[in-house]
Design an enzyme around this catalytic site. Structure first.
Site, PDB file in Angstrom:
ATOM      1  N   TYR A 105      -6.644  26.727   7.955  1.00 26.97           N
ATOM      2  CA  TYR A 105      -6.846  28.129   7.560  1.00 26.97           C
ATOM      3  C   TYR A 105      -7.509  28.947   8.666  1.00 26.97           C
ATOM      4  CZ  TYR A 105      -6.117  27.137   2.525  1.00 26.97           C
ATOM      5  OH  TYR A 105      -5.597  26.809   1.307  1.00 26.97           O
ATOM      6  N   SER A 165       2.091  25.456   6.648  1.00 29.84           N
ATOM      7  CA  SER A 165       0.800  26.162   6.609  1.00 29.84           C
ATOM      8  C   SER A 165      -0.097  25.519   5.566  1.00 29.84           C
ATOM      9  CB  SER A 165       1.014  27.623   6.227  1.00 29.84           C
ATOM     10  OG  SER A 165       1.375  27.703   4.858  1.00 29.84           O
ATOM     11  N   ASP A 166      -1.407  25.752   5.679  1.00 27.74           N
ATOM     12  CA  ASP A 166      -2.277  25.419   4.555  1.00 27.74           C
ATOM     13  C   ASP A 166      -2.033  26.480   3.476  1.00 27.74           C
ATOM     14  OD1 ASP A 166      -4.092  24.268   2.863  1.00 27.74           O
ATOM     15  OD2 ASP A 166      -5.725  24.169   4.304  1.00 27.74           O
ATOM     16  N   TRP A 167      -2.551  26.207   2.300  1.00 24.81           N
ATOM     17  CA  TRP A 167      -2.145  26.911   1.087  1.00 24.81           C
ATOM     18  C   TRP A 167      -2.667  28.365   0.969  1.00 24.81           C
ATOM     19  CZ3 TRP A 167       0.212  22.752   1.577  1.00 24.81           C
ATOM     20  CH2 TRP A 167       1.011  22.190   0.601  1.00 24.81           C
TER      21      TRP A 167
END
Ligand code: BGC
Length: 671
Positions: free
Chosen positions: A221, A252-254
């Site tokens: 992130y 990607s991260d969430w």
């Protein structure tokens, strides 16, 4: 030259059990490429974009979906979190990775990951969102428990073992690329780092998991040197895919992991998770307007499709649901817990003998404590807490166990076990409306310290068992007690392991994968509120060495019910690197395990830590038995960064049982 503290131990000891990343079905790369190109040529732009994003949240069975195309028969990615067990539904729940790091046992980690992967397949999944391979920059990091420790080499070895174990059945997803080791500001903190610290300390574990064949990676992130990690072209495009030749997909991260479509495309981020904020309609429009070149989309889709084929997702493996929490898998959670607990102090209090009256006390005495309740929260059907496990072991020893509430009621017991520590309220992943955060202190809660002191005042045979995800400063109370065990968050069989170790049915094998300082000021806390942080070369044992400070418990430290002696260190160099041989003897009267550690130092390189772990090997021996240990270190592992990789020539090698107990040393000159 580059540094890859690659998995020398793995190469030596696990060749028989570690398999390579799966070959393409049929073993035909050309066929695979043809299939990818066939699919690509038939896909509309919308269908290509649909491969590049998650499908809006969790499906009914708790898996995160991404891509997949029924018309063309392209399978979807179906993902679940690790890294302490599959988080979709009930599953076998292992000690947290910090505890498994303490095992210093990559073969066991391989098996642990294989079990998680099998359980994931049984639940319909094919991508495991693990392992975490972030260097523990500071033990107060809220997600410290999810990584394996503070040392770059050890972390790379353990992470690579996990990847190879998991990838016997699913795609592993090492995370979070990169420098994601602060929780409270994780969505926005900008980490500034110099090239040397980045290359020598923080990136090598990520490189190791890529070398181990990881099929996917997850970006972080935070931002690094000004660019969010999901849009960081120097990290993703230039280093990960360019220099390292990563052939898998990076997601990607969430939710808050993406910010700018042009940045994402330029960085070559392949998949946006968990939903299409930018890589759905917006990507289609960007291509149609000419803002994004369709060739960039094709590159990502090619990677996605070939990863799916390389891992055989088009022909799903059939695994019976009964494997989930099977007796065999639960037994492995116990083996993992047994190998993870670290005996920090033992002034004769342990093992507990037959026939004793044992009192158990403390806020964590009864319920199992599995750790964080964020994305890594795996849930077993039943978890054995400390009391249940201690009672079970006591039953075999004719000992009695009583749960006690008041410290004064422990006075008449033969021995007391005080179970204290942290919970998900103290440390964990920072998710809105969840309790997780960075820690504000490395100390125990004041109430825990008061309890320990009150018990120790009335009962000399007091043993403290700590459950926590990372370092706990023990100086305020450690002299008052006879025994201390670091149990971490020990998984579904944690209580069983505690009972067996306390009563000596099993021997302690765990070694600290981090440094425990005397004083928390020795490892100054980072500013958890700041959105601009600088990472430097000095953390963990390096920080203490740099400041000439003695640790309370050194990296690699751990006692057991036996003792060891080290003899005859020899170092030879070859074209490949340095080979060390050393004889290690079990000099006690119990069988046990020792983690032989080799540290390298040089004065050829300015401003360097005096000794870095470069190889380790866990060995088992019967009383009196001597084991000849061979450790391999590659030349690349001795390189350093100074505007490029360079080699130093004169090295001091120290070998022993922890970062401060190194009885043998030698020097070598490398041409
Ligand atoms: C975490 C990741 C996790 C993802 C999905 C994110 O918030 O940072 O580690 O894999 O959620 O649960």
């Amino acid at each position: 030259m580059r540094i890859t503290p690659i998995v020398t131990v793995l190469l030596l000891v696990t060749a028989s059990c570690i398999k390579d990343t799966p070959d393409p079905p049929g073993g035909q790369t050309d066929t695979l490429n043809d299939r990818v190109e066939d699919w690509l040529s038939e896909m509309t732009l919308e269908e290509k974009a649909a491969e590049m994003h998650g499908s809006l949240g969790l499906s009914v069975d708790g898996l995160w979906g991404a891509g997949g195309n029924e018309r063309l028969g392209i399978p979807a990615f179906q993902m679940s979190d690790g890294p302490r067990g599959v988080t979709a539904g009930a599953s076998s729940t292992f000690p947290v990775p910090m505890g498994r790091g303490a095992s210093f046992d990559p073969e066991l980690e391989y098996q642990v990951a294989e079990v998680m992967a099998l359980e994931l397949v049984a639940k319909g999944g094919n991508v495991l969102l693990a392992p975490v391979v972030e260097v523990l920059r500071h033990p107060a990091w809220g997600r410290a428990q999810e990584t394996y420790g503070e040392d770059t080499h050890h972390l790379g070895v353990m992470g690579a073992a996990f990847v190879q174990g998991a990838q016997t059945h699913v795609v592993a997803t090492p995370k979070h690329f990169a420098l994601n080791s602060i929780e409270d500001t994780r969505f926005d903190v900008d980490v500034t780092i110099d090239e040397r610290s980045l290359r020598e300390l923080y990136l090598p574990p990520h490189r190791d998991v890529v070398d181990a064949g990881a099929g996917a990676m997850m970006s972080a992130y935070n931002s690094v040197n000004g660019d969010y990690c999901g849009e960081n072209a120097p990290l993703i495009r230039d280093i990960l895919k360019g220099e390292w030749g990563f052939e898998g997909v990076i997601m990607s991260d969430w939710i808050w992991g993406t910010h700018d479509i042009l940045g994402m495309v330029e960085a070559t981020l392949d998949i946006e998770m968990p939903a299409p904020r930018f890589y759905g309609e917006a990507l289609v429009e960007a291509v149609e307007s000419g803002a994004v070149d369709e060739a960039m989309v094709d590159d990502s889709v090619r990677r996605i499709l070939s990863t799916k084929l390389r891992f055989g997702l088009d022909i799903p493996e059939q695994v019976e649901p009964a494997v989930v929490e099977s007796a065999e898998h639960v037994a492995l959670t116990l083996a993992s817990a047994l190998s993870s607990m670290v005996l920090l102090k033992n002034d004769g209090a342990l093992p507990l003998e037959t026939g004793l009256a044992v009192a158990v006390i403390g806020p964590q005495a009864v319920d199992a404590n599995l750790g964080d309740v964020g994305s890594s929260a795996a849930n077993p059907t039943h978890a054995v807490g400390p009391l249940e496990g201690i009672e079970a072991a006591a039953a075999h020893h004719g000992a009695t166990v009583s749960l006690v509430v008041l410290p004064e009621d422990t006075a008449t017991a033969d021995a007391v076990i005080v179970v204290v520590g942290l919970t998900a309220n103290d440390e964990g992943e920072q998710i809105p409306f969840f309790p997780g955060s960075d820690r504000e202190t490395l100390l125990l809660h004041t109430a825990d310290v008061e309890l320990i002191q009150a018990v120790a005042a009335v009962n000399p045979r007091t043993v403290v068992v700590i459950q926590a995800g990372s370092a706990i400063v023990v100086d305020p109370w450690v002299d008052a007690v006879q025994g201390v065990v670091m149990a971490w968050y020990p998984g579904m069989q944690g209580g069983t392991a505690m009972g067996q170790l306390l009563f000596g049915d099993a021997n302690f094998e765990g070694r600290l994968p981090l440094t425990i300082p005397h004083d928390e000021a020795d490892l100054p806390l980072f500013d958890a509120e700041s959105f601009a942080v600088t990472y430097d070369y000095w953390h963990g044992y390096r920080h203490l060495d740099h400041n000439d400070t003695e640790p309370r418990f050194a990296f690699g430290f751990g006692l057991s019910y036996t003792t060891w002696s080290y003899e005859s260190l020899q170092a030879t160099t070859s074209e490949a690197g340095v080979t060390l041989t050393v004889s290690v003897q079990n000099t006690g009267d119990r069988a046990g395990a020792e983690v032989v550690q080799a540290y390298f130092g040089t004065t050829d390189i300015p401003d360097r830590a005096p000794r870095d772990l470069r190889a380790f090997k866990k060995v088992w021996a019967q009383p009196g038995e001597t084991v000849e240990v061979v450790l391999e270190v590659k030349h690349e592992d001795l390189a350093y960064w100074d505007d490029g990789w360079n080699g130093a020539s004169n090295w001091t090698i120290e070998v022993g049982s922890d970062h401060r107990t190194l009885p043998l040393s030698t020097t070598i000159a490398i041409e």
